[in-house]
Design a protein around this motif. Structure first.
Motif, PDB file in Angstrom:
ATOM      1  N   ARG A 156       0.843  -1.206   0.000  1.00 28.45           N
ATOM      2  CA  ARG A 156       0.000   0.000   0.000  1.00 28.45           C
ATOM      3  C   ARG A 156       0.872   1.247   0.000  1.00 28.45           C
ATOM      4  O   ARG A 156       0.520   2.266  -0.591  1.00 28.45           O
ATOM      5  N   LEU A 157       2.015   1.177   0.678  1.00 30.01           N
ATOM      6  CA  LEU A 157       2.909   2.335   0.759  1.00 30.01           C
ATOM      7  C   LEU A 157       3.787   2.450  -0.481  1.00 30.01           C
ATOM      8  O   LEU A 157       3.949   3.543  -1.025  1.00 30.01           O
ATOM      9  N   ALA A 158       4.342   1.351  -0.949  1.00 32.29           N
ATOM     10  CA  ALA A 158       5.222   1.413  -2.124  1.00 32.29           C
ATOM     11  C   ALA A 158       5.455   0.020  -2.687  1.00 32.29           C
ATOM     12  O   ALA A 158       5.532  -0.953  -1.934  1.00 32.29           O
ATOM     13  N   ARG A 159       5.560  -0.047  -4.003  1.00 32.05           N
ATOM     14  CA  ARG A 159       5.954  -1.293  -4.668  1.00 32.05           C
ATOM     15  C   ARG A 159       7.282  -1.096  -5.407  1.00 32.05           C
ATOM     16  O   ARG A 159       7.611  -1.835  -6.321  1.00 32.05           O
ATOM     17  N   ASN A 160       7.995  -0.072  -5.012  1.00 35.24           N
ATOM     18  CA  ASN A 160       9.278   0.244  -5.627  1.00 35.24           C
ATOM     19  C   ASN A 160      10.320   0.311  -4.508  1.00 35.24           C
ATOM     20  O   ASN A 160      10.136   1.038  -3.527  1.00 35.24           O
ATOM     21  N   SER A 161      11.390  -0.451  -4.644  1.00 37.25           N
ATOM     22  CA  SER A 161      12.387  -0.538  -3.577  1.00 37.25           C
ATOM     23  C   SER A 161      13.009   0.820  -3.253  1.00 37.25           C
ATOM     24  O   SER A 161      13.277   1.124  -2.087  1.00 37.25           O
ATOM     25  N   THR A 162      13.218   1.637  -4.286  1.00 38.33           N
ATOM     26  CA  THR A 162      13.816   2.948  -4.053  1.00 38.33           C
ATOM     27  C   THR A 162      12.928   3.809  -3.164  1.00 38.33           C
ATOM     28  O   THR A 162      13.396   4.413  -2.196  1.00 38.33           O
ATOM     29  N   ASP A 163      11.622   3.858  -3.483  1.00 37.81           N
ATOM     30  CA  ASP A 163      10.684   4.642  -2.681  1.00 37.81           C
ATOM     31  C   ASP A 163      10.564   4.093  -1.267  1.00 37.81           C
ATOM     32  O   ASP A 163      10.513   4.845  -0.290  1.00 37.81           O
ATOM     33  N   TRP A 164      10.517   2.767  -1.166  1.00 33.47           N
ATOM     34  CA  TRP A 164      10.344   2.128   0.141  1.00 33.47           C
ATOM     35  C   TRP A 164      11.544   2.382   1.042  1.00 33.47           C
ATOM     36  O   TRP A 164      11.399   2.776   2.205  1.00 33.47           O
ATOM     37  N   HIS A 165      12.751   2.181   0.517  1.00 34.38           N
ATOM     38  CA  HIS A 165      13.944   2.353   1.336  1.00 34.38           C
ATOM     39  C   HIS A 165      14.190   3.822   1.671  1.00 34.38           C
ATOM     40  O   HIS A 165      14.763   4.132   2.723  1.00 34.38           O
ATOM     41  N   ARG A 166      13.754   4.725   0.781  1.00 33.37           N
ATOM     42  CA  ARG A 166      13.848   6.150   1.103  1.00 33.37           C
ATOM     43  C   ARG A 166      12.965   6.470   2.309  1.00 33.37           C
ATOM     44  O   ARG A 166      13.363   7.195   3.217  1.00 33.37           O
ATOM     45  N   LEU A 167      11.740   5.901   2.320  1.00 31.15           N
ATOM     46  CA  LEU A 167      10.845   6.114   3.456  1.00 31.15           C
ATOM     47  C   LEU A 167      11.438   5.513   4.727  1.00 31.15           C
ATOM     48  O   LEU A 167      11.386   6.139   5.800  1.00 31.15           O
ATOM     49  N   LEU A 168      12.011   4.321   4.633  1.00 24.43           N
ATOM     50  CA  LEU A 168      12.623   3.685   5.806  1.00 24.43           C
ATOM     51  C   LEU A 168      13.749   4.549   6.361  1.00 24.43           C
ATOM     52  O   LEU A 168      13.866   4.732   7.588  1.00 24.43           O
TER      53      LEU A 168
END
Length: 242
Positions: A99-111
């Motif tokens: 729901r938050l992201a299906r793209n590793s770049t976006d997800w790891h940036r949020l983390l």
């Protein structure tokens, strides 16, 4: 909730907002997968159970009907990242990573931003602190699985499309001047006016030798060209314009 989960929520987190991110990928999912949407909104109760007041829960649902494959057009996700960066969020909530992201770049940036801003992350399985190695590792794996799931879904869809194409059964949007008949075969549009307009277009192009000159000739003669409406209340209607 376990004692370990409660232990991650500190007073400093409760002084900030609880941000709930809600997303569905398509309009069809929004109308058909109502249970999924409802479950996402119900995460507000999880925040309240952890100690946040209802007025502290901020719901961001402006990305409904948008894919999670990229954050480029997801203004809601961009707002979420900005709020975390400004230190306004004590916890970020999403039903699941996808729901938050299906793209590793976006997800790891949020983390990374959550870890720097001391912001927790909550999904249906529990509460995580991105600043802790084990939680960060688990969240990273979930993000990788979410991205892989998107790849698998795309591969299945493409495989189905290619299979129909091999059988000659794949119907695609046809350019103006062509239609499918009752047996799904491509035929010239039976509308004589449409046929004549297209023939005029090609005659003019052969005579002038350029697309710009063709457009100019049509305008000088006051000729209109047809186009078919593909969406909305007037779907499949033919409109005439310059």
């Amino acid at each position: 909730m376990t004692d370990q989960t409660h232990a991650k929520v500190q007073t400093r987190h409760l002084k900030r907002g609880a941000y709930l991110y809600v997303r569905q990928s398509t309009l069809r999912q929004l109308f058909e997968n109502t249970e999924s949407t409802e479950r996402q909104y119900n995460l507000r109760q999880r925040a309240i159970a952890l100690g946040w007041r209802i007025d502290q829960v901020v719901v961001i649902d402006s990305d409904l009907c948008l894919s999670g494959a990229s954050a480029v057009d997801r203004h809601g996700f961009q707002r979420l990242v900005a709020e975390v960066s400004l230190g306004r969020a004590g916890i970020v909530m999403g039903l699941e990573v996808s729901r938050l992201a299906r793209n590793s770049t976006d997800w790891h940036r949020l983390l990374e931003i959550c870890a720097l801003a001391d912001c927790l992350i909550l999904d249906e399985d529990g509460v995580y602190d991105p600043a802790h190695f084990n939680d960060r590792l688990l969240l990273g794996l979930k993000g990788t699985m979410s991205e892989a799931e998107l790849h698998v879904m795309r591969a299945r869809l493409r495989g189905g499309i290619l299979n129909k194409a091999r059988r000659g059964e794949l119907e695609m949007r046809l350019p103006i001047g062509f239609v499918y008949d009752t047996e799904s075969r491509v035929r010239l549009d039976p509308d004589a006016r449409i046929q004549e307009s297209i023939r005029q277009l090609f005659r003019t192009f052969r005579r002038t030798g350029s697309a710009t000159a063709t457009v100019k000739a049509f305008r000088e003669q006051g000729l209109l060209f047809p186009h078919r409406v593909h969406h909305g209340a007037r779907k499949d209607d033919v409109l005439w314009s310059e």
